[in-house]
Design an enzyme around this catalytic site. Structure first.
Site, PDB file in Angstrom:
ATOM      1  N   ALA A  55       0.736  -1.380   0.099  1.00 41.25           N
ATOM      2  CA  ALA A  55       0.002  -0.017  -0.049  1.00 41.25           C
ATOM      3  C   ALA A  55       0.854   1.312  -0.051  1.00 41.25           C
ATOM      4  CB  ALA A  55      -0.811   0.018   1.315  1.00 41.25           C
ATOM      5  N   ARG A  90      -5.055   0.091  -8.964  1.00 42.99           N
ATOM      6  CA  ARG A  90      -5.416  -1.095  -7.858  1.00 42.99           C
ATOM      7  C   ARG A  90      -6.389  -0.316  -6.959  1.00 42.99           C
ATOM      8  NH1 ARG A  90      -0.990  -4.754  -5.433  1.00 42.99           N
ATOM      9  NH2 ARG A  90      -2.658  -6.113  -5.562  1.00 42.99           N
ATOM     10  N   ASP A 243      -4.003  -2.442   3.766  1.00 46.24           N
ATOM     11  CA  ASP A 243      -3.975  -1.544   2.723  1.00 46.24           C
ATOM     12  C   ASP A 243      -5.104  -0.231   2.911  1.00 46.24           C
ATOM     13  OD1 ASP A 243      -2.858  -4.381   1.861  1.00 46.24           O
ATOM     14  OD2 ASP A 243      -2.802  -3.042   0.098  1.00 46.24           O
TER      15      ASP A 243
HETATM   16  O1  MRU Z   1      -1.496  -7.188  -3.260  1.00 47.95           O
HETATM   17  P1  MRU Z   1      -0.242  -6.740  -2.593  1.00 47.95           P
HETATM   18  O2  MRU Z   1       1.174  -7.248  -2.243  1.00 47.95           O
HETATM   19  O3  MRU Z   1       0.117  -5.308  -2.792  1.00 47.95           O
HETATM   20  O4  MRU Z   1      -0.625  -6.743  -1.035  1.00 47.95           O
HETATM   21  C1  MRU Z   1      -0.136  -6.083   0.205  1.00 47.95           C
HETATM   22  C2  MRU Z   1      -0.481  -6.387   1.429  1.00 47.95           C
HETATM   23  O5  MRU Z   1      -1.543  -6.606   1.498  1.00 47.95           O
HETATM   24  C3  MRU Z   1       0.312  -5.896   2.371  1.00 47.95           C
HETATM   25  O6  MRU Z   1       0.087  -6.387   3.597  1.00 47.95           O
HETATM   26  C4  MRU Z   1       0.172  -4.307   2.787  1.00 47.95           C
HETATM   27  O7  MRU Z   1       0.112  -3.701   1.607  1.00 47.95           O
HETATM   28  C5  MRU Z   1       1.080  -4.175   3.914  1.00 47.95           C
HETATM   29  S1  MRU Z   1       1.445  -2.396   4.189  1.00 47.95           S
HETATM   30  C6  MRU Z   1       3.182  -2.452   4.348  1.00 47.95           C
END
Ligand code: MRU
Length: 348
Positions: A55, A90, A243
């Protein structure tokens, strides 16, 4: 953060200042490949196809993307078009919209000739702030882990995490990993259970890569193993990133997080969510109205790995249709605490 002994951030400006360099996370841990993004379209593609992810990091990448669009064409129409292209890449992580709004708000009142420079300045400030916020989360989390470790003397403190909430998901430190790195560096004896995180395996590939690189003891587990380990008393705390946290404290995070929270609740294991204010969405009342990204079923049906020739190959593991929702919602009632830059909060 250090990689191969060198201090790095996961996104940096190119030497000519006109683009950014990111790690191609589709290649990790097999290959450490830096790629250049030189336009808003490059940034949008890198976010959509998950060359870069997490995120906070997609927020920073989006902010630079908007700056690159304005360097090409600083008109109102260009600003609107680039914003629209980047924000739809996204849908779930609110950091992306937040960072794009920050840049747009900073540049919209300016004369066109001043916009690109101001946008790069704002994007750079967002990146710098992410480092500081995550470090502050780490400092508060260090207190928490010190306390938990003292309550369980004579053995490693076992932390379970899901997905990759590490420096690869942020500019540096990570969110949920920041306390882990600071605690490890402070000499606290800890061990991390790393959820594999199907279907894209961010845990097995990225979090394990980070922890190995930092020398933190860890073990990769199947996503379904957490419940057993918690029931057996082999997990002292769960710490995940997020996120989006909605106004009522619901937590959107990588698919599978909800099941970990349920198991933690049933087993009396504390469940912490690490994030900064940039991930809080006070405009959305609860998690059930957050857009959950559906990704291509082939991410589930195809397992990726290095092929003999060094390229990344795939193996199909099912011939059936595959459904791939990328995030889920953990209700606030299952969250023990929010580990933020302001400290450990029981509500946001
Ligand atoms: O689909 P992704 O890999 O972008 O998902 C990321 C996550 O779900 C993380 O746990 C989240 O962004 C953590 S923030 C450091």
């Amino acid at each position: 953060m250090k990689l191969d002994g060198a201090e790095i951030r996961s996104i940096v400006r190119t030497p000519d200042g006109r683009g950014v360099r990111i790690l191609d996370q589709r290649k990790l841990p097999w290959e450490v490949l830096w790629v250049e993004l030189r336009s808003a379209a490059d940034a949008a593609r890198a976010i959509r196809e998950m060359w870069t992810r997490g995120a906070p990091l997609i927020g920073v990448t989006g902010a630079y993307g908007l700056a690159m669009a304005l360097a090409e064409d600083p008109s109102d129409a260009s600003l609107a078009a680039a914003y629209a292209m980047l924000v739809e890449t996204r849908p779930t992580a609110v950091n992306l919209r937040w960072a794009l709004d920050e840049v747009r708000t900073a540049v919209a009142p300016l004369a066109p000739a001043a916009r690109a420079g101001a946008a790069f300045v704002r994007a750079e400030a967002i990146a710098d702030e992410d480092v500081a916020l995550n470090h502050a989360i780490g400092v508060h989390g260090l207190d928490l882990l010190r306390h938990l470790s003292a309550a369980n003397p004579g053995r490693p403190l076992n932390i379970l995490t899901h997905c990759n909430p590490g420096w690869l998901a942020t500019v540096a430190y990570g969110t949920a990993t920041a306390p882990i790195y600071l605690a490890h560096d402070a000499g606290i004896d800890l061990h991390v259970w790393v959820d594999e995180t199907r279907p894209r395996n961010q845990g097995a590939l990225l979090t394990a890569f980070e922890l190995a690189n930092h020398g933190v003891p860890h073990t990769v587990i199947a996503d379904n193993a957490g419940g057993l380990l918690m029931a057996r008393g082999q997990v002292d705390a769960v710490i995940v990133g997020t996120d989006r946290v909605t106004a009522n404290g619901d937590v959107c995070n990588k698919i599978g997080t909800y099941l970990k929270a349920l198991a933690a609740h049933d087993c009396g294991v504390p469940f912490y969510v690490a994030m900064s204010y940039t991930t809080i969405d006070r405009g959305t009342p609860s998690g059930d109205v957050v857009p959950i990204e559906d990704r291509d079923g082939d991410e589930l049906a195809l397992l990726a790995g290095p092929a003999g020739d060094g390229a990344i190959g795939t193996v199909r593991v099912t011939a059936s249709p595959a459904y791939n929702p990328a995030f889920d919602v953990t209700p606030a009632r299952l969250v023990t605490g929010y580990l933020t830059e302001q400290g450990l909060l029981t509500e946001i």
